[in-house]
Write a protein that holds these residues in place. Sequence first.
Motif, PDB file in Angstrom:
ATOM      1  N   ARG A 191       0.986  -1.138   0.107  1.00 27.58           N
ATOM      2  CA  ARG A 191      -0.002   0.039  -0.153  1.00 27.58           C
ATOM      3  C   ARG A 191       0.705   1.139   0.088  1.00 27.58           C
ATOM      4  O   ARG A 191       0.633   2.156  -0.701  1.00 27.58           O
ATOM      5  N   GLY A 192       1.897   1.063   0.736  1.00 26.03           N
ATOM      6  CA  GLY A 192       2.685   2.399   0.748  1.00 26.03           C
ATOM      7  C   GLY A 192       3.467   2.740  -0.390  1.00 26.03           C
ATOM      8  O   GLY A 192       3.479   4.028  -1.075  1.00 26.03           O
ATOM      9  N   VAL A 193       3.911   1.734  -1.153  1.00 26.47           N
ATOM     10  CA  VAL A 193       4.612   2.013  -2.603  1.00 26.47           C
ATOM     11  C   VAL A 193       3.625   1.969  -3.550  1.00 26.47           C
ATOM     12  O   VAL A 193       4.016   2.243  -4.887  1.00 26.47           O
ATOM     13  N   THR A 194       2.186   2.203  -3.395  1.00 28.58           N
ATOM     14  CA  THR A 194       1.103   2.119  -4.571  1.00 28.58           C
ATOM     15  C   THR A 194       0.437   3.634  -4.173  1.00 28.58           C
ATOM     16  O   THR A 194       0.371   4.326  -5.164  1.00 28.58           O
ATOM     17  N   PHE A 195       0.256   4.013  -2.776  1.00 27.62           N
ATOM     18  CA  PHE A 195      -0.581   5.248  -2.590  1.00 27.62           C
ATOM     19  C   PHE A 195       0.167   6.219  -2.020  1.00 27.62           C
ATOM     20  O   PHE A 195      -0.311   7.332  -2.204  1.00 27.62           O
ATOM     21  N   VAL A 196       1.388   6.111  -1.532  1.00 26.34           N
ATOM     22  CA  VAL A 196       2.235   7.037  -0.967  1.00 26.34           C
ATOM     23  C   VAL A 196       3.368   7.414  -1.924  1.00 26.34           C
ATOM     24  O   VAL A 196       3.519   8.688  -2.373  1.00 26.34           O
ATOM     25  N   ALA A 200       4.856   1.341  -7.088  1.00 27.84           N
ATOM     26  CA  ALA A 200       4.433   0.201  -7.832  1.00 27.84           C
ATOM     27  C   ALA A 200       4.000   0.539  -9.218  1.00 27.84           C
ATOM     28  O   ALA A 200       3.986  -0.441 -10.092  1.00 27.84           O
ATOM     29  N   PHE A 201       3.840   1.881  -9.687  1.00 22.03           N
ATOM     30  CA  PHE A 201       3.503   2.200 -11.014  1.00 22.03           C
ATOM     31  C   PHE A 201       4.741   1.953 -12.239  1.00 22.03           C
ATOM     32  O   PHE A 201       4.289   2.135 -13.327  1.00 22.03           O
ATOM     33  N   VAL A 202       5.945   1.785 -11.463  1.00 20.10           N
ATOM     34  CA  VAL A 202       6.968   1.490 -12.430  1.00 20.10           C
ATOM     35  C   VAL A 202       6.900   0.333 -12.999  1.00 20.10           C
ATOM     36  O   VAL A 202       7.207   0.290 -14.405  1.00 20.10           O
ATOM     37  N   ASN A 203       6.487  -0.873 -12.219  1.00 18.72           N
ATOM     38  CA  ASN A 203       6.291  -1.938 -13.048  1.00 18.72           C
ATOM     39  C   ASN A 203       5.384  -3.040 -12.580  1.00 18.72           C
ATOM     40  O   ASN A 203       4.779  -3.892 -13.284  1.00 18.72           O
ATOM     41  N   TRP A 204       4.999  -3.043 -11.377  1.00 21.06           N
ATOM     42  CA  TRP A 204       4.341  -4.025 -10.727  1.00 21.06           C
ATOM     43  C   TRP A 204       2.876  -3.966 -11.357  1.00 21.06           C
ATOM     44  O   TRP A 204       2.399  -4.988 -12.074  1.00 21.06           O
ATOM     45  N   LEU A 205       2.318  -2.705 -11.476  1.00 19.43           N
ATOM     46  CA  LEU A 205       0.849  -2.635 -11.754  1.00 19.43           C
ATOM     47  C   LEU A 205       0.780  -2.883 -13.456  1.00 19.43           C
ATOM     48  O   LEU A 205      -0.025  -3.829 -13.638  1.00 19.43           O
ATOM     49  N   PRO A 206       1.609  -2.507 -14.212  1.00 21.74           N
ATOM     50  CA  PRO A 206       1.502  -2.670 -15.669  1.00 21.74           C
ATOM     51  C   PRO A 206       2.108  -4.118 -16.140  1.00 21.74           C
ATOM     52  O   PRO A 206       1.390  -4.862 -17.060  1.00 21.74           O
ATOM     53  N   ALA A 207       3.164  -4.504 -15.280  1.00 22.96           N
ATOM     54  CA  ALA A 207       3.639  -5.713 -15.839  1.00 22.96           C
ATOM     55  C   ALA A 207       2.489  -6.948 -15.128  1.00 22.96           C
ATOM     56  O   ALA A 207       2.355  -8.040 -15.993  1.00 22.96           O
ATOM     57  N   PRO A 228       1.203   6.563 -16.715  1.00 21.45           N
ATOM     58  CA  PRO A 228       1.433   7.990 -17.432  1.00 21.45           C
ATOM     59  C   PRO A 228       0.824   9.091 -16.346  1.00 21.45           C
ATOM     60  O   PRO A 228       1.520  10.286 -16.079  1.00 21.45           O
ATOM     61  N   LEU A 229      -0.241   8.938 -15.916  1.00 20.74           N
ATOM     62  CA  LEU A 229      -0.768   9.896 -14.914  1.00 20.74           C
ATOM     63  C   LEU A 229       0.305  10.047 -13.628  1.00 20.74           C
ATOM     64  O   LEU A 229       0.445  11.117 -13.307  1.00 20.74           O
ATOM     65  N   ALA A 230       0.441   8.775 -13.152  1.00 19.78           N
ATOM     66  CA  ALA A 230       1.358   8.839 -12.024  1.00 19.78           C
ATOM     67  C   ALA A 230       2.758   9.646 -12.393  1.00 19.78           C
ATOM     68  O   ALA A 230       3.227  10.115 -11.287  1.00 19.78           O
ATOM     69  N   ALA A 231       3.453   9.222 -13.379  1.00 20.57           N
ATOM     70  CA  ALA A 231       4.400   9.867 -13.650  1.00 20.57           C
ATOM     71  C   ALA A 231       4.472  11.393 -13.968  1.00 20.57           C
ATOM     72  O   ALA A 231       5.471  11.985 -13.272  1.00 20.57           O
ATOM     73  N   ALA A 232       3.434  11.721 -14.527  1.00 21.57           N
ATOM     74  CA  ALA A 232       3.362  13.130 -14.648  1.00 21.57           C
ATOM     75  C   ALA A 232       2.976  13.880 -13.420  1.00 21.57           C
ATOM     76  O   ALA A 232       3.663  14.971 -12.986  1.00 21.57           O
ATOM     77  N   GLY A 233       2.297  13.279 -12.591  1.00 20.30           N
ATOM     78  CA  GLY A 233       1.925  13.864 -11.220  1.00 20.30           C
ATOM     79  C   GLY A 233       3.429  13.998 -10.376  1.00 20.30           C
ATOM     80  O   GLY A 233       3.567  14.878  -9.729  1.00 20.30           O
ATOM     81  N   CYS A 234       4.081  13.040 -10.286  1.00 24.54           N
ATOM     82  CA  CYS A 234       5.399  12.604  -9.727  1.00 24.54           C
ATOM     83  C   CYS A 234       6.170  13.690 -10.111  1.00 24.54           C
ATOM     84  O   CYS A 234       6.975  14.235  -9.260  1.00 24.54           O
ATOM     85  N   LEU A 235       6.312  13.993 -11.331  1.00 26.18           N
ATOM     86  CA  LEU A 235       7.433  14.982 -11.907  1.00 26.18           C
ATOM     87  C   LEU A 235       7.036  16.267 -11.591  1.00 26.18           C
ATOM     88  O   LEU A 235       7.799  17.193 -11.293  1.00 26.18           O
ATOM     89  N   ALA A 236       5.569  16.547 -11.726  1.00 26.10           N
ATOM     90  CA  ALA A 236       5.169  17.895 -11.193  1.00 26.10           C
ATOM     91  C   ALA A 236       5.756  18.235  -9.936  1.00 26.10           C
ATOM     92  O   ALA A 236       6.222  19.323  -9.611  1.00 26.10           O
ATOM     93  N   LEU A 237       5.378  17.236  -8.920  1.00 23.84           N
ATOM     94  CA  LEU A 237       5.757  17.533  -7.622  1.00 23.84           C
ATOM     95  C   LEU A 237       7.062  17.523  -7.348  1.00 23.84           C
ATOM     96  O   LEU A 237       7.772  18.340  -6.620  1.00 23.84           O
ATOM     97  N   ALA A 238       8.090  16.771  -8.038  1.00 27.31           N
ATOM     98  CA  ALA A 238       9.385  16.919  -7.870  1.00 27.31           C
ATOM     99  C   ALA A 238       9.814  18.367  -8.324  1.00 27.31           C
ATOM    100  O   ALA A 238      10.973  18.772  -7.851  1.00 27.31           O
ATOM    101  N   GLY A 239       9.554  18.543  -9.463  1.00 28.96           N
ATOM    102  CA  GLY A 239       9.890  19.998 -10.021  1.00 28.96           C
ATOM    103  C   GLY A 239       9.574  21.050  -8.960  1.00 28.96           C
ATOM    104  O   GLY A 239      10.286  22.114  -8.716  1.00 28.96           O
ATOM    105  N   LEU A 240       8.262  20.970  -8.237  1.00 29.09           N
ATOM    106  CA  LEU A 240       7.894  22.029  -7.503  1.00 29.09           C
ATOM    107  C   LEU A 240       8.872  21.893  -6.188  1.00 29.09           C
ATOM    108  O   LEU A 240       9.340  23.006  -5.561  1.00 29.09           O
TER     109      LEU A 240
END
Length: 254
Positions: A191-196, A200-207, A228-240
Amino acid sequence: MWIRSLMAYRVSFVMTALGNFAVTAFDFAAILLMFSQVDRLGGYSLAEIALLYGAAGVSFGLTDLALGSMDRLGKRVRDGTFDTLLVRPVPVIAQVAADRFGLHRVGRVLQSLLILTYALVVLDIDWTPLKVLMIPVMLLCGAGIFASVWVAGAAFQFVAQDAAEVQSAFTYGGNTLLQYPPTLFSKELVRGVTFVLPLAFVNWLPALYVLGRPYPLDLPEWVAFTPPLAAAGCLALAGLAWRTGLRSYRSTGS
């Protein structure tokens, strides 16, 4: 400049790249040793784990190649040499990423790509257009998520100044975690590596969608299409986080 420097000693570059290839291969060698004693690990076959390993490794390797030098940021902040990056007419994040750029890290990418190719050849997958498309999307989105973790970790070093190991715990540690199936870990960790921290979106879910396996948390199947949505959201937060850290920088005070 750094690529030219490496290529000035081509034999040394080849040996270093091969060394990087061999060192990263030890991770998969450990998995092979486990399978010498068991037929399945967490309910997964060797080929299925090879798919997880290869997908995570390629995504991580691409990010390590592009941004692996960012763990040196803390040292630059401590000794004040970060100031020299601020006066150049080039984005600071590009300069930090290019600092001592290590092309030899391509060995990790090649090693993981070989394992991924092996898995795709050996596995009996009922291929559909969506599953075929899922493979490149998984690799690119995974690289984006790892990149966001790297950038956020670098931003944290503006405050901590000596947080390279903390950063590595989430980058290198995250890659090691994703090499194994989620069924090996507690549901709290999954749950932590899925929702926090959405590793998990790197390979677990798609694979697992490609393999036709259910996700341990009983999420709907359409979640496998959200990297793609997870990556876009993470990149936006990392940029901030990066911009916030950069604005808070006050040099060494000396």
